[in-house]
Design an enzyme around this catalytic site. Sequence first.
Site, PDB file in Angstrom:
ATOM      1  N   ASP A 196       0.878  -1.157   0.000  1.00  0.00           N
ATOM      2  CA  ASP A 196       0.000   0.000   0.000  1.00  0.00           C
ATOM      3  C   ASP A 196       0.926   1.219   0.000  1.00  0.00           C
ATOM      4  O   ASP A 196       2.111   1.094   0.359  1.00  0.00           O
ATOM      5  CB  ASP A 196      -0.851  -0.066   1.281  1.00  0.00           C
ATOM      6  CG  ASP A 196      -1.574   1.226   1.546  1.00  0.00           C
ATOM      7  OD1 ASP A 196      -2.257   1.711   0.629  1.00  0.00           O
ATOM      8  OD2 ASP A 196      -1.451   1.758   2.665  1.00  0.00           O
TER       9      ASP A 196
ATOM     10  N   ASP B 164       0.114   5.220   0.842  1.00  0.00           N
ATOM     11  CA  ASP B 164       0.055   6.213   1.911  1.00  0.00           C
ATOM     12  C   ASP B 164       0.010   5.536   3.280  1.00  0.00           C
ATOM     13  O   ASP B 164      -0.781   4.630   3.501  1.00  0.00           O
ATOM     14  CB  ASP B 164      -1.164   7.122   1.722  1.00  0.00           C
ATOM     15  CG  ASP B 164      -0.985   8.418   2.470  1.00  0.00           C
ATOM     16  OD1 ASP B 164      -0.020   9.135   2.171  1.00  0.00           O
ATOM     17  OD2 ASP B 164      -1.774   8.695   3.388  1.00  0.00           O
TER      18      ASP B 164
ATOM     19  N   LYS C  17      -9.291  -1.696  -2.719  1.00  0.00           N
ATOM     20  CA  LYS C  17      -9.181  -2.588  -1.561  1.00  0.00           C
ATOM     21  C   LYS C  17     -10.321  -2.297  -0.584  1.00  0.00           C
ATOM     22  O   LYS C  17     -10.627  -1.122  -0.408  1.00  0.00           O
ATOM     23  CB  LYS C  17      -7.853  -2.318  -0.832  1.00  0.00           C
ATOM     24  CG  LYS C  17      -6.628  -2.505  -1.675  1.00  0.00           C
ATOM     25  CD  LYS C  17      -5.380  -1.939  -0.993  1.00  0.00           C
ATOM     26  CE  LYS C  17      -5.326  -0.436  -0.974  1.00  0.00           C
ATOM     27  NZ  LYS C  17      -4.069   0.125  -0.442  1.00  0.00           N
TER      28      LYS C  17
ATOM     29  N   ASP D  35      -1.327  -0.409   6.044  1.00  0.00           N
ATOM     30  CA  ASP D  35      -1.508   0.270   7.335  1.00  0.00           C
ATOM     31  C   ASP D  35      -2.962   0.252   7.791  1.00  0.00           C
ATOM     32  O   ASP D  35      -3.263   0.781   8.850  1.00  0.00           O
ATOM     33  CB  ASP D  35      -1.021   1.724   7.250  1.00  0.00           C
ATOM     34  CG  ASP D  35      -1.910   2.586   6.375  1.00  0.00           C
ATOM     35  OD1 ASP D  35      -2.245   2.140   5.249  1.00  0.00           O
ATOM     36  OD2 ASP D  35      -2.302   3.682   6.799  1.00  0.00           O
TER      37      ASP D  35
END
Length: 306
Positions: free
Chosen positions: A27, A29, A220, A245
């Site tokens: 991922d 960010d 996602k 995250d």
Amino acid sequence: MAVSRCQRLSGALVQELLATVDTVLFDCDGVIWRGDQAIPGAPEVINALKSHDKRVFFVTNNSTKTRAMYAEKLGRLGFQASEEEVFGTAYCSAVYLKRTAKLDGKVYLIGGNALSQELQRVGIQHVGSGPDPVTGSQNDWANVPLDPDVKAVLVGFDEHFSYMKLARALRYLDDPRCLFIGTNTDTRLPLEGGRAVPGTGCLVRAVETVAHRKAQIIGKPNHFMFDCLASEYGIQPSRTLMVGDRLDTDILLGSNCGLKTLLTLTGVSQLEEALEHLESGSEARLCLVPDYYVDTIGDLLPALQG
Ligand code: PLP
Ligand code: CA
């Protein structure tokens, strides 16, 4: 290797895990960067994974950049990366409409420049980008002329989202044959200092609410982005690691697709949330529990340099 859930990944366990993995999905960010700053050590980790012959891909729900824009940002922040390694919702939405839905017609786009460019790249015409030109009374909103060639409504991040755009989307989606696609459902975009701004999920929900329909979601935790990547590159899920995250997008995607999962604590989700899911005893919540966690992906560096 037997896996007990939510284990801290450190020391010899890093090498043990990497020996069972060919491909790593990151991922963006909160994992490899925050805003415009690389997470310390992240470029070195990714570059070292590549020099150890691991395939690396970047999987992001953010629809405000094209593949080319991501490649430029990755390069600028010190990551070795090419466009083909980036699977973002702008690119994947265009791929979905072209290859999966085989759209024969135009898109009414609630979204920005990047979505507009990715649609153009696959040869799909669209209307709607930028501020809506119509203002006025209820009568104008209800009677605004529609483009008869529009066969899909696509909702992504749009800083010009407005009442008029909602009114237009309602009219297009009143036709049950009109497809309805949303890039992602992230409701908040976290900023430094605990602040946040509204995410694309708020816009998708607004259109769903007015249309009395559910959007097909590209991002996602839906598995479409992984399918897209796996079909192009022949990925073996059980030898793939998803690093993220967020439990409800990244880790859930990994669980949905049979991948190994690693939570990094530099972004949205906290370790306590993962442990709560684990300790709840609920089978249904186990898909939100990562196999492993690290404080930051920089923690993987010593094992890769050793
Ligand atoms: N959507 C938008 C518009 C964003 O700006 C971001 C993060 O910056 C995201 C989604 C989440 O992106 P990612 O999936 O890389 O965490
Ligand atoms: Ca993230």
